[in-house]
Design an enzyme around this catalytic site. Sequence first.
Site, mmCIF file in Angstrom:
data_model
loop_
_atom_site.group_PDB
_atom_site.id
_atom_site.type_symbol
_atom_site.label_atom_id
_atom_site.label_comp_id
_atom_site.label_asym_id
_atom_site.label_seq_id
_atom_site.Cartn_x
_atom_site.Cartn_y
_atom_site.Cartn_z
ATOM 1 N N GLY A 138 0.800 -1.224 0.000
ATOM 2 C CA GLY A 138 0.000 0.000 0.000
ATOM 3 C C GLY A 138 0.832 1.274 0.000
ATOM 4 N N CYS B 282 0.261 0.864 -8.998
ATOM 5 C CA CYS B 282 0.221 0.075 -7.766
ATOM 6 C C CYS B 282 -1.160 -0.555 -7.626
ATOM 7 C CB CYS B 282 0.511 0.953 -6.553
ATOM 8 S SG CYS B 282 0.226 0.061 -5.010
ATOM 9 N N LYS C 200 5.730 3.391 -15.405
ATOM 10 C CA LYS C 200 5.594 1.975 -15.015
ATOM 11 C C LYS C 200 4.141 1.563 -15.124
ATOM 12 C CE LYS C 200 6.997 -1.356 -11.516
ATOM 13 N NZ LYS C 200 7.824 -1.563 -10.335
ATOM 14 N N ILE D 295 6.522 -5.009 -16.147
ATOM 15 C CA ILE D 295 5.210 -4.664 -15.666
ATOM 16 C C ILE D 295 5.212 -4.538 -14.137
ATOM 17 C CG2 ILE D 295 3.852 -5.756 -17.516
ATOM 18 C CD1 ILE D 295 3.687 -8.264 -15.716
ATOM 19 N N ASN D 296 4.196 -3.858 -13.608
ATOM 20 C CA ASN D 296 3.954 -3.907 -12.168
ATOM 21 C C ASN D 296 3.263 -5.252 -11.865
ATOM 22 O OD1 ASN D 296 3.494 -3.146 -9.427
ATOM 23 N ND2 ASN D 296 3.336 -1.007 -10.041
ATOM 24 N N SER E 153 11.260 -9.405 -6.819
ATOM 25 C CA SER E 153 11.133 -10.403 -5.737
ATOM 26 C C SER E 153 12.438 -11.106 -5.415
ATOM 27 C CB SER E 153 10.098 -11.463 -6.129
ATOM 28 O OG SER E 153 8.894 -10.862 -6.485
HETATM 29 O O1 DOR Z 1 2.833 -4.621 -6.064
HETATM 30 C C1 DOR Z 1 3.078 -3.470 -5.740
HETATM 31 N N1 DOR Z 1 3.137 -3.138 -4.441
HETATM 32 N N2 DOR Z 1 3.288 -2.530 -6.673
HETATM 33 C C2 DOR Z 1 3.501 -1.243 -6.388
HETATM 34 O O2 DOR Z 1 3.609 -0.441 -7.286
HETATM 35 C C3 DOR Z 1 3.608 -0.807 -5.018
HETATM 36 C C4 DOR Z 1 3.622 -1.880 -4.005
HETATM 37 C C5 DOR Z 1 2.907 -1.419 -2.758
HETATM 38 O O3 DOR Z 1 3.472 -0.550 -2.082
HETATM 39 O O4 DOR Z 1 1.791 -1.872 -2.495
#
Ligand code: DOR
Length: 304
Positions: free
Chosen positions: A71, A129, A164, A190-191, A265
Amino acid sequence: MSLMVNIGELTLKNPVMPASGTFGFGLEFKDFFDLKKLGALVVKTITKNPRLGNVPPRVFELSSGLINSIGLANPGWEYFREKILPQIKALHEVLILNIAGESVEEFVFLANEAQKFEEIKALELNVSCPNVKKGGMAFGTDLEALKQIVSAVRKIYRKPIIVKLTPNVTDITIFAKASENAGADALTLINTFTGMVIDVKNKKPLLGNFYGGVSGPAIRPMAIKMVYDCFKAVSIPIIGVGGIDSLDAALEFIMAGATAVQVGSQNLVDPGFLPRLVEQLELYVKDSALGNISELTGIVHRGG
Ligand code: DOR
């Protein structure tokens, strides 16, 4: 033989960098290896105001990756500027600031601020996100909002802008083209994919926020296809990311069309992976008698 690549006006000594959010601000990793070995340093998303992030639990390990619902937890721009930037500016000559906002104005505010700092060499706009409704994925799945953000930042920001994108759309090439037309210099693809894990014993979602973003090898084939498709659709460089955990995985992205790659990851599993990947790419380029790694970018489109 060279690993040097260009992302807009930026020249990187090699195409390897961490994915935002999986490397903090680099401070925890600097004791493991010399961060200057990397092509660039990409930091965790910064927003205008500090954010506590979502309720825990926020990260869960899957059989082939991770799911997170962080988040966008971060200390906010002011703290970053005062306390973090002075510490990290010596870590790497190419510092890429990843930013997110709840509105176009917040993106513009952060871009204006970032521009005042010579040590910030480029912006990566996190419009993707999956874990924050407002100012998160919504922008990346809304074509008009995406165009507005990118063109508003373009109007005021003179250094490279990297956008992104989210994979959580029907056709990512439309968003890639819109970003290019609005003035992006490069794309990060990708995100994370939205996903969910159920805690069977307790009969409820495992993550506190119920759902999260899936990353790691699980998403790699989809990420490769998106890089492949976008390579045909745009003429700006693509930074490929999604489950890179080996030299071959990085090469897959490059051959599909990526100019550079980000590792996400895998940093959490193996903190020494990034510098090893640089070394392995170096050997690969030498052994293949390539002049430059970029000769491989998009090679599958040219029949190998
Ligand atoms: O998967 C993700 N988690 N992508 C993002 O861009 C931010 C992150 C998060 O802070 O939740």
